[in-house]
Design an enzyme around this catalytic site. Sequence first.
Site, PDB file in Angstrom:
ATOM      1  N   HIS A   3       0.819  -1.229   0.000  1.00 19.84           N
ATOM      2  CA  HIS A   3       0.000   0.000   0.000  1.00 19.84           C
ATOM      3  C   HIS A   3       0.845   1.268   0.000  1.00 19.84           C
ATOM      4  CE1 HIS A   3      -4.000  -1.830   0.526  1.00 19.84           C
ATOM      5  NE2 HIS A   3      -3.252  -2.845   0.908  1.00 19.84           N
TER       6      HIS A   3
ATOM      7  N   ASP B  12       3.239   9.200  -0.905  1.00 20.70           N
ATOM      8  CA  ASP B  12       2.017   8.507  -0.492  1.00 20.70           C
ATOM      9  C   ASP B  12       1.758   7.409  -1.514  1.00 20.70           C
ATOM     10  OD1 ASP B  12      -0.222   8.129   1.091  1.00 20.70           O
ATOM     11  OD2 ASP B  12      -0.853  10.232   1.007  1.00 20.70           O
TER      12      ASP B  12
END
Length: 489
Positions: A180, A387
Amino acid sequence: FRRLGLRGMKQRLLVVANRLPVSANRRGEDQWSLEISAGGLVSALLGVKDVDAKWIGWAGVNVPDEVGQQALTNALAEKRCIPVFLDEEIVHQYYNGYCNNILWPLFHYLGLPQEDRLATTRNFESQFDAYKRANQMFADVVYEHYQEGDVIWCHDYHLMFLPRCLKEHDINMKVGWFLHTPFPSSEIYRTLPSRSELLRSVLCADLVGFHTYDYARHFVSACTRILGLEGTPEGVEDQGKLTRVAAFPIGIDSDRFKRALDIDAAKRHVNELKQRFAGRKVMLGVDRLDMIKGIPQKILAFEKFLEENPEWIDKVVLLQIAVPTRTDVPEYQKLTSQVHEIVGRINGRFGTLSAVPIHHLDRSLDFHALCALYAVTDVALVTSLRDGMNLVSYEYVACQGSKKGVLILSEFAGAAQSLGAGAILVNPWNITEVADSIKHALTMTSDEREKRHRHNYAHVTTHTAQDWAETFVCELNDTVAEALMRTRQ
Ligand code: ADQ
């Protein structure tokens, strides 16, 4: 990809992630209350429907006694969750230590924390050892619940050792692993002392997935440069054994967000917010309070904007909602104080008797309040320094059906690759550029706003969490079937 869809497949899916999607609070010797926890992985997987899925993970609490463990196991069973019990020592070494102090900063290009670099290096081996032991504990729970034919989907940097544990137990298990976070450039990754062992463990999976093509490419480069293996268009090959590597950009359940806005509770919040901020433009930041989210940089850019555009003082407000995480880690405590200090200074500098420019909340919001905020605000400001994807940007777009607000998005978030054409992309380190983008967003013509929004809305509503999970699981099934055919030929 072959898009079979999971509906009707009747295949069982075991999702294994460090944290269960709920936080558990003990209310008595054998009483537990459960609450859904905030976070990107949880949001994405809550959007996956029509699958016979069970979730295996740590409940975030230390439960030393058997009565408590049994009661928690029973309470979680109703939510299709299976707990892994980790004691305080292993949590300290594995979770706070190896995962959060070493892998998380490294994967986000922050390196190891400066002041305890030596201590970190000294503790490295014991933390890595705890990491492997913790991964083995997750594997033990998977074995207990595994049935032949199940798909096992391992998630994130906490569980890089798990594919190896699983395959050593049963080579026929179908194992996928998805990251992720970003996977950093191999030049960054190669500084990790346990670099080879971790790569080899991940390569035990049948399918390895990332949010973006770049992260997948970095992973393949790390395997070729560090392990000397062959990278192919399909993945990584080691002595004839192929590990498939691909990009699977995550999405959200956009319908859930749109539906939420029809609920009375959300409508009430929308009306309250509209009244409260009437006559002013509202900008929004929603982040976990983490150094990768670039919260200080965002606030400093807002200060620069006010400094250079004094006509906007009292006419614009920044709402920054920052849910605290990893509160026992000193780096995170320092970040909280730093953000409070900057907000206080700016509010002192630009506040008037009637209003302050920044409203900063250190807490999680309930779902309907969050959707209302997404819906009424004029600009969303996402300034992540790195991110993996950033779901907040997706959620904002999904809730902006009528208002067509502007998204300012860091080019270092994976989402920049999918929402780049509609968002204003910025380098969050360049405070002047972000300040200029704020002005652009606040003064944008409605034509430009609509055009940008249309692009992003089309993407967010057609690339959902459901599609993401279906694509990953179908690809995993196909990969295993193809490998079987190859060995039979
Ligand atoms: P996160 O780092 O947690 O996820 P993100 O993708 O933005 O980041 O997801 C955050 C989630 O938490 C969102 O669903 C948001 O609604 C929720 N949230 C954040 N602050 C909140 C608040 N104050 N109140 C309520 N809810 C809040 C990790 C990676 C990301 C990646 C996701 C999914 O770091 O890059 O996109 O996993 O893969």
